[in-house]
Write a protein that holds these residues in place. Structure first.
Motif, PDB file in Angstrom:
ATOM      1  N   GLU A 181      42.661 -28.625  51.655  1.00 53.86           N
ATOM      2  CA  GLU A 181      43.925 -28.590  50.912  1.00 53.86           C
ATOM      3  C   GLU A 181      43.713 -28.405  49.413  1.00 53.86           C
ATOM      4  O   GLU A 181      44.637 -28.018  48.682  1.00 53.86           O
ATOM      5  CB  GLU A 181      44.749 -29.857  51.179  1.00 53.86           C
ATOM      6  N   ALA A 182      42.491 -28.696  48.935  1.00 56.00           N
ATOM      7  CA  ALA A 182      42.205 -28.534  47.505  1.00 56.00           C
ATOM      8  C   ALA A 182      42.124 -27.062  47.103  1.00 56.00           C
ATOM      9  O   ALA A 182      42.194 -26.732  45.922  1.00 56.00           O
ATOM     10  CB  ALA A 182      40.904 -29.243  47.141  1.00 56.00           C
ATOM     11  N   TYR A 183      41.986 -26.147  48.096  1.00 55.55           N
ATOM     12  CA  TYR A 183      41.923 -24.722  47.783  1.00 55.55           C
ATOM     13  C   TYR A 183      43.279 -24.171  47.344  1.00 55.55           C
ATOM     14  O   TYR A 183      43.350 -23.115  46.704  1.00 55.55           O
ATOM     15  CB  TYR A 183      41.480 -23.916  49.008  1.00 55.55           C
ATOM     16  N   ALA A 184      44.350 -24.853  47.695  1.00 54.30           N
ATOM     17  CA  ALA A 184      45.701 -24.341  47.467  1.00 54.30           C
ATOM     18  C   ALA A 184      45.932 -24.023  45.992  1.00 54.30           C
ATOM     19  O   ALA A 184      45.681 -24.858  45.119  1.00 54.30           O
ATOM     20  CB  ALA A 184      46.730 -25.356  47.957  1.00 54.30           C
ATOM     21  N   GLY A 185      46.401 -22.811  45.725  1.00 56.20           N
ATOM     22  CA  GLY A 185      46.708 -22.409  44.359  1.00 56.20           C
ATOM     23  C   GLY A 185      45.507 -21.994  43.541  1.00 56.20           C
ATOM     24  O   GLY A 185      45.646 -21.645  42.358  1.00 56.20           O
ATOM     25  N   ARG A 186      44.332 -22.023  44.133  1.00 54.30           N
ATOM     26  CA  ARG A 186      43.114 -21.660  43.407  1.00 54.30           C
ATOM     27  C   ARG A 186      42.651 -20.260  43.801  1.00 54.30           C
ATOM     28  O   ARG A 186      42.875 -19.813  44.926  1.00 54.30           O
ATOM     29  CB  ARG A 186      41.986 -22.663  43.691  1.00 54.30           C
ATOM     30  N   GLU A 187      41.983 -19.588  42.854  1.00 50.36           N
ATOM     31  CA  GLU A 187      41.442 -18.259  43.129  1.00 50.36           C
ATOM     32  C   GLU A 187      40.097 -18.369  43.832  1.00 50.36           C
ATOM     33  O   GLU A 187      39.273 -19.228  43.499  1.00 50.36           O
ATOM     34  CB  GLU A 187      41.293 -17.462  41.830  1.00 50.36           C
ATOM     35  N   ASP A 188      39.894 -17.477  44.777  1.00 45.23           N
ATOM     36  CA  ASP A 188      38.642 -17.431  45.533  1.00 45.23           C
ATOM     37  C   ASP A 188      37.597 -16.651  44.714  1.00 45.23           C
ATOM     38  O   ASP A 188      37.729 -15.446  44.496  1.00 45.23           O
ATOM     39  CB  ASP A 188      38.885 -16.760  46.876  1.00 45.23           C
ATOM     40  N   LEU A 189      36.560 -17.345  44.263  1.00 47.09           N
ATOM     41  CA  LEU A 189      35.482 -16.726  43.481  1.00 47.09           C
ATOM     42  C   LEU A 189      34.180 -16.644  44.275  1.00 47.09           C
ATOM     43  O   LEU A 189      33.119 -16.391  43.705  1.00 47.09           O
ATOM     44  CB  LEU A 189      35.241 -17.520  42.191  1.00 47.09           C
ATOM     45  N   THR A 190      34.278 -16.856  45.578  1.00 47.25           N
ATOM     46  CA  THR A 190      33.047 -16.912  46.380  1.00 47.25           C
ATOM     47  C   THR A 190      32.347 -15.557  46.479  1.00 47.25           C
ATOM     48  O   THR A 190      31.199 -15.494  46.936  1.00 47.25           O
ATOM     49  CB  THR A 190      33.345 -17.449  47.791  1.00 47.25           C
ATOM     50  N   HIS A 191      33.028 -14.466  46.074  1.00 44.20           N
ATOM     51  CA  HIS A 191      32.378 -13.150  46.092  1.00 44.20           C
ATOM     52  C   HIS A 191      31.433 -12.969  44.907  1.00 44.20           C
ATOM     53  O   HIS A 191      30.654 -12.008  44.875  1.00 44.20           O
ATOM     54  CB  HIS A 191      33.436 -12.043  46.070  1.00 44.20           C
ATOM     55  N   LEU A 192      31.495 -13.872  43.944  1.00 40.61           N
ATOM     56  CA  LEU A 192      30.620 -13.799  42.769  1.00 40.61           C
ATOM     57  C   LEU A 192      29.387 -14.681  42.992  1.00 40.61           C
ATOM     58  O   LEU A 192      29.516 -15.841  43.432  1.00 40.61           O
ATOM     59  CB  LEU A 192      31.360 -14.272  41.520  1.00 40.61           C
ATOM     60  N   PRO A 193      28.193 -14.192  42.668  1.00 46.09           N
ATOM     61  CA  PRO A 193      26.975 -15.003  42.887  1.00 46.09           C
ATOM     62  C   PRO A 193      26.951 -16.303  42.079  1.00 46.09           C
ATOM     63  O   PRO A 193      26.504 -17.336  42.568  1.00 46.09           O
ATOM     64  CB  PRO A 193      25.845 -14.060  42.476  1.00 46.09           C
ATOM     65  N   LEU A 194      27.392 -16.256  40.826  1.00 42.51           N
ATOM     66  CA  LEU A 194      27.485 -17.433  39.954  1.00 42.51           C
ATOM     67  C   LEU A 194      26.302 -18.403  40.096  1.00 42.51           C
ATOM     68  O   LEU A 194      26.461 -19.561  40.502  1.00 42.51           O
ATOM     69  CB  LEU A 194      28.798 -18.180  40.219  1.00 42.51           C
ATOM     70  N   PRO A 195      25.087 -17.971  39.747  1.00 50.96           N
ATOM     71  CA  PRO A 195      23.946 -18.896  39.801  1.00 50.96           C
ATOM     72  C   PRO A 195      24.031 -19.932  38.681  1.00 50.96           C
ATOM     73  O   PRO A 195      24.618 -19.691  37.625  1.00 50.96           O
ATOM     74  CB  PRO A 195      22.750 -17.971  39.574  1.00 50.96           C
ATOM     75  N   THR A 196      23.470 -21.087  38.926  1.00 51.48           N
ATOM     76  CA  THR A 196      23.268 -22.072  37.858  1.00 51.48           C
ATOM     77  C   THR A 196      21.895 -21.804  37.254  1.00 51.48           C
ATOM     78  O   THR A 196      20.964 -21.407  37.968  1.00 51.48           O
ATOM     79  CB  THR A 196      23.337 -23.516  38.388  1.00 51.48           C
ATOM     80  N   ILE A 197      21.768 -22.012  35.952  1.00 53.76           N
ATOM     81  CA  ILE A 197      20.477 -21.829  35.267  1.00 53.76           C
ATOM     82  C   ILE A 197      20.244 -23.067  34.411  1.00 53.76           C
ATOM     83  O   ILE A 197      20.982 -23.320  33.450  1.00 53.76           O
ATOM     84  CB  ILE A 197      20.482 -20.555  34.386  1.00 53.76           C
ATOM     85  N   ASP A 198      19.243 -23.840  34.761  1.00 56.88           N
ATOM     86  CA  ASP A 198      19.001 -25.135  34.115  1.00 56.88           C
ATOM     87  C   ASP A 198      17.504 -25.374  33.959  1.00 56.88           C
ATOM     88  O   ASP A 198      16.686 -24.629  34.513  1.00 56.88           O
ATOM     89  CB  ASP A 198      19.608 -26.267  34.956  1.00 56.88           C
ATOM     90  N   PRO A 199      17.129 -26.448  33.241  1.00 52.36           N
ATOM     91  CA  PRO A 199      15.714 -26.835  33.205  1.00 52.36           C
ATOM     92  C   PRO A 199      15.246 -27.258  34.600  1.00 52.36           C
ATOM     93  O   PRO A 199      16.055 -27.587  35.473  1.00 52.36           O
ATOM     94  CB  PRO A 199      15.701 -28.030  32.236  1.00 52.36           C
ATOM     95  N   GLU A 200      13.931 -27.265  34.783  1.00 48.55           N
ATOM     96  CA  GLU A 200      13.374 -27.643  36.083  1.00 48.55           C
ATOM     97  C   GLU A 200      13.753 -29.064  36.482  1.00 48.55           C
ATOM     98  O   GLU A 200      13.911 -29.366  37.668  1.00 48.55           O
ATOM     99  CB  GLU A 200      11.843 -27.520  36.058  1.00 48.55           C
TER     100      GLU A 200
END
Length: 718
Positions: A181-200
């Motif tokens: 139900e939390a998806y309601a009204g939200r845009e689907d961005l799952t087609h974007l890879p969107l990697p996280t980049i952080d320290p080890e």
């Protein structure tokens, strides 16, 4: 003489018994003799009044204690027969603390004589020289043990690692997966890879990025940030606990998260191949990196990878030192787009005058079994890894500025990240120090961030660059949170806030709530009462941030001191980074530690500060020691409780007398005061030295009778 109005300020007590009260709005500090301290203790917020003035300064007395500072005190447990007491680690805290068994306990307080322990004060003193009373809060183990010493700091600072049970229950009730139900009204961005980049060694992941280059050379970028506001609602137990903590605390051996781990490490963390809720800044930039349009949206995403700075730098061929990352290699084309865009953004920032400080950071590696430090070195300064770090830094700055603009243009009250211009008194002192380093500095240039940024570029290759940057940072005001947008001097930004780290910073969470209210077209409360609540949150967040920084710094200094116990007698080459009345602080490059060389350990001569040239000078010989000078030091002692490493100068070369010394007096107080009250400026200098990573500030001194030490504590005066 008539008495001045009562002042309110923090009491700083000297180990010899007397104290000083520093008060905003008064140039001088009040010296408080021991017999006029009343029942006040070190760190208390007190009301005091002026009693007399003399050539020695202003003298006063404590009228009442407004707020107590030391409810829990770490120290060493002592037992003699039926008498039990705690000797505080900090000699400035009044003691010994007489210990009584809890009301529901029979017999003696548990714990062996000589054990590290923490006492909770149950009765504070009412009059001078009266000792406090308390109960044993915890017996921790052997003094000097790394784990024991860190826990003492956390208990003393009232930092509780476990969250309140009701906050934990609320967090865990959300489960481990995002509710449909939390998806309601939200845009689907799952087609974007969107990697996280952080320290080890990152403990949480709250930002992910992606960018493409469109036809014509323009850029489209997505900066996705974990949506913590979906789970941390105003007035809930989680929210109250998060506000009280203000931010996460990161130590070499542990993290103390702002949010319960069910959220910080799981449901809110942007883990790979997992659906997570987010707020996303989507921006279009022209080929020159100028934003042409942007929007902020609510979405849900699935990160394709958890990348590291090292892996990204290796994939982009900036370095061949870090391990190869197959995931980073597979994304290299888009990582190159991200990097190219970040460099355009960085160039814009530098042109407008953003300050680019490059101060080295320490990396401490601990023995997994004992918790003892096994290496204390500079954090890797691989230029290639640094480029990967800048990639993320520039995109986070972009998101913060765009969201700040989004809220400001719509008149929505929020919490800004502000940084005022430096005050002239600090700049004047900095100018003198820069001159001593041989760096030409125009005081007027420091008032313009663009000119100051240019100066930083000019000294980038100077041998004393690190010292110069450190001194300039000390001259800057500290960035804070405020509802009043005064801009950010260091970033040369007119509108800036924190949006990109809601897992670890409370103001970011507040900003997310404001953004979501706008997106949902909800009524935004702009009343005075609503702004006052925001202002209180901003003040609390600023206070908690400073507190967290102090704790993190003290723990690092503790580990440095513990590490150097094994190096007593060793000789190192060091660089002078700070001058104080008692001597000089020098920094060793490897291991990366600071050492205090007291004036009496500088050589056979008597060394004092030269108020004209900002140097330590031998009174008889003229031998001069200046900021940035190299010095050979032998490690003589380590004070664990003071987090201080002491050294002695070796191979000192005595110069011919300086002809400029003739007829001049060398007054340490004048140097430290730089035109202000000596004691006040000395304290600020010492605090600045502490900010540079050196050990605890040197204590203020005032001639007087030393406090007698007793084998057993005297009974409380009734």
């Amino acid at each position: 003489m008539g008495h001045e109005a009562v002042r309110q300020g923090i009491l700083s007590v000297n180990a010899r018994g007397f104290g000083f009260v520093a008060t905003v709005g008064f140039e001088d500090n009040l010296y408080i003799p021991e017999d006029r301290l009343a029942g006040a203790m070190h760190g208390d917020l007190v009301e005091a009044r002026l009693v007399s003035r003399s050539t020695r300064g202003s003298e006063g007395e404590v009228m009442r204690v407004v707020t107590r500072a030391n409810h829990k005190v770490p120290g060493v447990l002592r037992r003699r027969g039926k008498a039990q007491w705690l000797e505080p680690d900090d000699a400035r805290v009044r003691g010994p603390i007489v210990l009584h068994p809890p009301a529901d306990s029979k017999g003696l307080v548990q714990g062996e004589d000589g054990a590290a322990a923490v006492a909770r004060i149950t009765r504070f003193p009412d009059m001078p020289r009266e000792t406090p009373e308390g109960e044993l809060d915890a017996v921790l183990g052997t003094p000097g043990d790394p784990n024991v010493e860190v826990v003492k700091i956390l208990i003393r600072e009232e930092i509780e690692e476990p969250h309140p049970p009701d906050a934990v229950s609320e967090a865990e009730a959300y489960g481990t997966e995002v509710a449909k139900e939390a998806y309601a009204g939200r845009e689907d961005l799952t087609h974007l890879p969107l990697p996280t980049i952080d320290p080890e060694d990152a403990r949480d992941h709250d930002d992910a990025v992606w960018a493409i280059r469109e036809s014509g050379g323009s850029y489209k970028v997505w900066i996705a940030i974990a949506d913590v506001s979906e789970y941390v609602r105003p007035g809930t137990a989680i929210d109250k606990a998060a506000l009280a903590r203000g931010c996460s605390i990161y130590l070499p051996d542990r993290a103390v998260p702002m949010l319960p781990r069910a959220l910080s490490s799981h449901l809110c963390s942007l883990l790979p191949d997992t659906i997570r809720l987010c707020l996303c800044v989507e921006a279009i930039l022209d080929p020159a990196g100028v934003v042409t349009s942007f929007r902020v949206l609510e979405g849900f995403m699935r990160s394709a990878a958890k990348l590291t700075y090292g892996g990204v730098a290796r994939a982009l061929k900036f370095t061949d030192k870090p391990p190869k990352s197959e995931l980073a290699e597979s994304m290299v084309a888009n990582l190159r787009v991200l990097y190219d865009l970040s460099m355009l953004l960085r160039a814009h920032r530098m042109r407008r005058g953003a300050l680019d400080f490059e101060l080295p950071e320490v990396k401490i590696v601990l023995d997994p079994k004992t918790g003892a430090p096994i290496t204390v070195e500079r954090r890797s300064e691989d230029p290639g890894v640094k480029k990967a770090y800048q990639l993320i830094e520039e995109l986070m700055l972009l998101a913060n500025e765009l969201v700040a603009r989004y809220l400001a243009e719509r008149g929505v009250p929020t919490i800004y990240r502000v940084h005022g211009p430096p005050d002239e008194a600090k700049l004047d002192r900095f100018s003198s120090m820069a001159t001593a380093l041989g760096i030409a500095f125009d005081l007027e240039d420091a008032k313009d961030p663009k000119k100051l940024s240019g100066l930083l570029k000019r000294v980038a290759a100077h041998p004393a660059r690190d010292v110069f940057n450190m001194l300039l940072l000390r001259a800057m005001k500290q960035a804070t949170y405020d509802t009043n947008n005064i801009g950010h001097f260091g970033l040369a930004s007119t509108t800036y806030l924190h949006f990109t780290s809601p897992i670890r910073r409370y103001p970011d969470l507040v900003v997310h709530r404001a953004v979501r209210a706008l997106l949902a077209k909800k009524h935004v409360d702009k009343s005075t009462g609503a702004v006052d609540i925001l202002r209180m949150s901003a003040t609390t967040a600023s206070d908690r941030e400073r507190h967290a920084m102090d704790v993190e710094r003290e723990v690092v200094d503790l580990y440095k001191a513990l590490y150097m116990r094994a190096h007593i007698g060793a000789t190192f080459t060091a660089k002078v980074t700070a001058l104080v009345g008692s001597g000089v602080f020098v920094q060793i490059d490897s291991p990366f530690v600071d050492v205090l060389v007291k004036a009496e350990s500088l050589g056979q001569d008597r060394y004092e500060l030269d108020d004209d040239n900002m140097r330590m000078v031998g009174v008889r010989s003229g031998d001069a020691i200046a900021l940035g000078d190299k010095m050979e030091v032998v490690i003589e002692d380590v004070a664990i409780l003071r987090r201080t490493v002491y050294g002695r100068r070796v191979g000192a070369q005595v110069n011919a007398p300086d002809p400029r010394r003739k007829g001049k007096r060398f007054q340490a107080k004048n140097v430290q005061a730089a035109g202000k009250g000596g004691a006040q400026a000395k304290r600020k200098d010492n605090q600045a030295s502490a900010r540079s990573g050196s050990a605890k500030p040197e204590k203020q001194q005032r001639p007087g009778k030393k406090t007698k030490k007793t084998e057993k504590p005297k009974r409380r005066r009734r």
